[in-house]
Motif scaffolding. Sequence first.
Motif, PDB file in Angstrom:
ATOM      1  N   ARG A 175      -4.698   7.425 -17.379  1.00  0.00           N
ATOM      2  CA  ARG A 175      -5.722   6.716 -17.681  1.00  0.00           C
ATOM      3  C   ARG A 175      -4.988   5.050 -17.432  1.00  0.00           C
ATOM      4  N   GLU A 176      -6.117   4.236 -17.038  1.00  0.00           N
ATOM      5  CA  GLU A 176      -5.403   2.747 -17.131  1.00  0.00           C
ATOM      6  C   GLU A 176      -4.114   2.513 -16.166  1.00  0.00           C
ATOM      7  N   LEU A 177      -4.204   3.112 -15.120  1.00  0.00           N
ATOM      8  CA  LEU A 177      -2.951   3.186 -14.244  1.00  0.00           C
ATOM      9  C   LEU A 177      -3.108   1.652 -13.508  1.00  0.00           C
ATOM     10  N   GLY A 178      -2.001   1.123 -13.536  1.00  0.00           N
ATOM     11  CA  GLY A 178      -1.684  -0.045 -12.843  1.00  0.00           C
ATOM     12  C   GLY A 178      -0.374  -0.219 -12.291  1.00  0.00           C
ATOM     13  N   CYS A 179      -0.254  -1.110 -11.208  1.00  0.00           N
ATOM     14  CA  CYS A 179       1.024  -1.320 -10.715  1.00  0.00           C
ATOM     15  C   CYS A 179       1.141  -2.598 -10.063  1.00  0.00           C
ATOM     16  N   THR A 180       2.294  -3.154 -10.115  1.00  0.00           N
ATOM     17  CA  THR A 180       2.603  -4.509  -9.261  1.00  0.00           C
ATOM     18  C   THR A 180       3.797  -4.256  -8.365  1.00  0.00           C
ATOM     19  N   ALA A 181       3.554  -4.486  -6.890  1.00  0.00           N
ATOM     20  CA  ALA A 181       4.723  -4.214  -6.088  1.00  0.00           C
ATOM     21  C   ALA A 181       5.091  -5.594  -5.584  1.00  0.00           C
ATOM     22  N   THR A 182       6.351  -5.722  -5.626  1.00  0.00           N
ATOM     23  CA  THR A 182       6.918  -7.252  -5.213  1.00  0.00           C
ATOM     24  C   THR A 182       8.096  -6.822  -4.009  1.00  0.00           C
ATOM     25  N   ARG A 183       7.862  -7.505  -3.126  1.00  0.00           N
ATOM     26  CA  ARG A 183       8.683  -7.400  -1.676  1.00  0.00           C
ATOM     27  C   ARG A 183       9.497  -8.789  -1.557  1.00  0.00           C
ATOM     28  N   VAL A 184      10.973  -8.631  -1.622  1.00  0.00           N
ATOM     29  CA  VAL A 184      11.766  -9.889  -1.555  1.00  0.00           C
ATOM     30  C   VAL A 184      12.569  -9.694  -0.166  1.00  0.00           C
ATOM     31  N   VAL A 185      12.407 -10.566   0.705  1.00  0.00           N
ATOM     32  CA  VAL A 185      13.059 -10.550   2.017  1.00  0.00           C
ATOM     33  C   VAL A 185      14.137 -11.743   1.960  1.00  0.00           C
ATOM     34  N   SER A 186      15.256 -11.179   2.032  1.00  0.00           N
ATOM     35  CA  SER A 186      16.473 -12.192   2.102  1.00  0.00           C
ATOM     36  C   SER A 186      17.264 -12.405   3.407  1.00  0.00           C
ATOM     37  N   GLN A 187      17.188 -13.610   3.692  1.00  0.00           N
ATOM     38  CA  GLN A 187      17.915 -13.851   5.047  1.00  0.00           C
ATOM     39  C   GLN A 187      18.899 -14.982   4.681  1.00  0.00           C
ATOM     40  N   ASP A 211       0.727  -1.204  -0.018  1.00  0.00           N
ATOM     41  CA  ASP A 211      -0.183  -0.140  -0.194  1.00  0.00           C
ATOM     42  C   ASP A 211       0.801   1.455  -0.007  1.00  0.00           C
ATOM     43  N   VAL A 212       2.096   1.262   0.786  1.00  0.00           N
ATOM     44  CA  VAL A 212       2.960   2.301   0.668  1.00  0.00           C
ATOM     45  C   VAL A 212       3.404   2.671  -0.798  1.00  0.00           C
ATOM     46  N   ALA A 213       3.831   1.572  -1.417  1.00  0.00           N
ATOM     47  CA  ALA A 213       4.285   1.476  -2.535  1.00  0.00           C
ATOM     48  C   ALA A 213       3.460   2.259  -3.538  1.00  0.00           C
ATOM     49  N   TRP A 214       2.187   1.873  -3.502  1.00  0.00           N
ATOM     50  CA  TRP A 214       0.991   2.295  -4.240  1.00  0.00           C
ATOM     51  C   TRP A 214       0.951   3.721  -4.198  1.00  0.00           C
ATOM     52  N   SER A 215       0.971   4.097  -2.910  1.00  0.00           N
ATOM     53  CA  SER A 215       0.794   5.578  -2.659  1.00  0.00           C
ATOM     54  C   SER A 215       2.151   6.468  -3.134  1.00  0.00           C
ATOM     55  N   TRP A 216       3.204   5.829  -3.313  1.00  0.00           N
ATOM     56  CA  TRP A 216       4.380   6.527  -3.947  1.00  0.00           C
ATOM     57  C   TRP A 216       3.873   6.696  -5.378  1.00  0.00           C
ATOM     58  N   VAL A 217       3.271   5.749  -6.242  1.00  0.00           N
ATOM     59  CA  VAL A 217       3.014   5.942  -7.335  1.00  0.00           C
ATOM     60  C   VAL A 217       1.665   7.091  -7.664  1.00  0.00           C
ATOM     61  N   MET A 248       8.630  -2.389  -8.189  1.00  0.00           N
ATOM     62  CA  MET A 248       7.421  -1.713  -8.567  1.00  0.00           C
ATOM     63  C   MET A 248       7.529  -1.660 -10.119  1.00  0.00           C
ATOM     64  N   ARG A 249       6.300  -2.262 -10.574  1.00  0.00           N
ATOM     65  CA  ARG A 249       6.154  -2.198 -12.143  1.00  0.00           C
ATOM     66  C   ARG A 249       5.108  -1.435 -12.494  1.00  0.00           C
ATOM     67  N   VAL A 250       5.034  -0.276 -13.015  1.00  0.00           N
ATOM     68  CA  VAL A 250       3.890   0.453 -13.181  1.00  0.00           C
ATOM     69  C   VAL A 250       3.614   0.899 -14.639  1.00  0.00           C
ATOM     70  N   SER A 251       2.534   1.047 -15.023  1.00  0.00           N
ATOM     71  CA  SER A 251       2.196   1.511 -16.221  1.00  0.00           C
ATOM     72  C   SER A 251       0.960   2.397 -16.175  1.00  0.00           C
ATOM     73  N   TRP A 252       0.743   3.213 -17.188  1.00  0.00           N
ATOM     74  CA  TRP A 252      -0.350   4.157 -17.398  1.00  0.00           C
ATOM     75  C   TRP A 252      -0.477   4.992 -18.581  1.00  0.00           C
ATOM     76  N   THR A 253      -1.374   5.392 -18.950  1.00  0.00           N
ATOM     77  CA  THR A 253      -1.530   6.184 -20.292  1.00  0.00           C
ATOM     78  C   THR A 253      -1.740   7.609 -20.010  1.00  0.00           C
ATOM     79  N   PRO A 254      -0.794   8.666 -20.295  1.00  0.00           N
ATOM     80  CA  PRO A 254      -1.071  10.152 -20.254  1.00  0.00           C
ATOM     81  C   PRO A 254      -2.464  10.478 -20.773  1.00  0.00           C
ATOM     82  N   ALA A 255      -3.006  11.481 -20.036  1.00  0.00           N
ATOM     83  CA  ALA A 255      -4.336  11.880 -20.430  1.00  0.00           C
ATOM     84  C   ALA A 255      -4.194  13.074 -21.531  1.00  0.00           C
ATOM     85  N   GLY A 256      -3.002  13.501 -21.576  1.00  0.00           N
ATOM     86  CA  GLY A 256      -2.548  14.839 -22.509  1.00  0.00           C
ATOM     87  C   GLY A 256      -1.496  14.392 -23.197  1.00  0.00           C
TER      88      GLY A 256
END
Length: 208
Positions: A119-131, A101-107, A147-155
């Motif tokens: 328009r048509e804004l989409g995002c996939t946020a992936t978290r990888v924890v390595s120990q 949700d935090v990553a989405w808010s950054w977008v 974060m993989r984000v895609s969108w269509t500019p309105a102008g």
Amino acid sequence: MSVHRFRPGDDAFRSAVAAMTATALRPELEWREIPAPSRMAPSAWAATAEIVVHDEELASGRLVILHDPEGQEAWDGTVRMVALVQAQLEPEFAIESMLGDVAWSWVTESLELHGAESRELGCTATRVVSQSYGSLASRPSTVDVEMRVSWTPAGEDLAPHFDAWTAMLAAAGGLPPAPARVAPIAPSHRARAPRSPGSPSTAPSPGE
């Protein structure tokens, strides 16, 4: 030799890209053009960038701008922005269930901040924890966000959307929103760009 893929006669897109890249950007951003992908659209432009503060890379990413004068149904337009944002966060984020949700808010906030209507804004946020364990137990845990984000500019003006992408990078790198031409600000969290697999300073991690 140009690294771009501008279809002959696609002067409007060429001019939009030229105007976009002429705008001033925040000083922590270092970016450069890279070869654009083929077969995704008749014309395309691409760049890669890093957020760097005091010689430390806090976040990195890539932006591809696709243009099809005929438009594509899935885009709901003739231009599509496809962005990648990556950063390595503090270990405390490993237990942060709301990181997506935090990553989405950054977008969304980055787009809003720069008036980049979309328009048509989409995002996939992936978290990888390595120990690390056993002989590698001394290595600190790491948390990577991608974060993989895609969108269509309105102008037709692409500059606000380019600015929004750089703001996403800055947010992932822990920097607060800031206008261009300001002095670097201390990060709000200790982020850094993910290191490549096999780096001696990080444990092996899972590999778009």
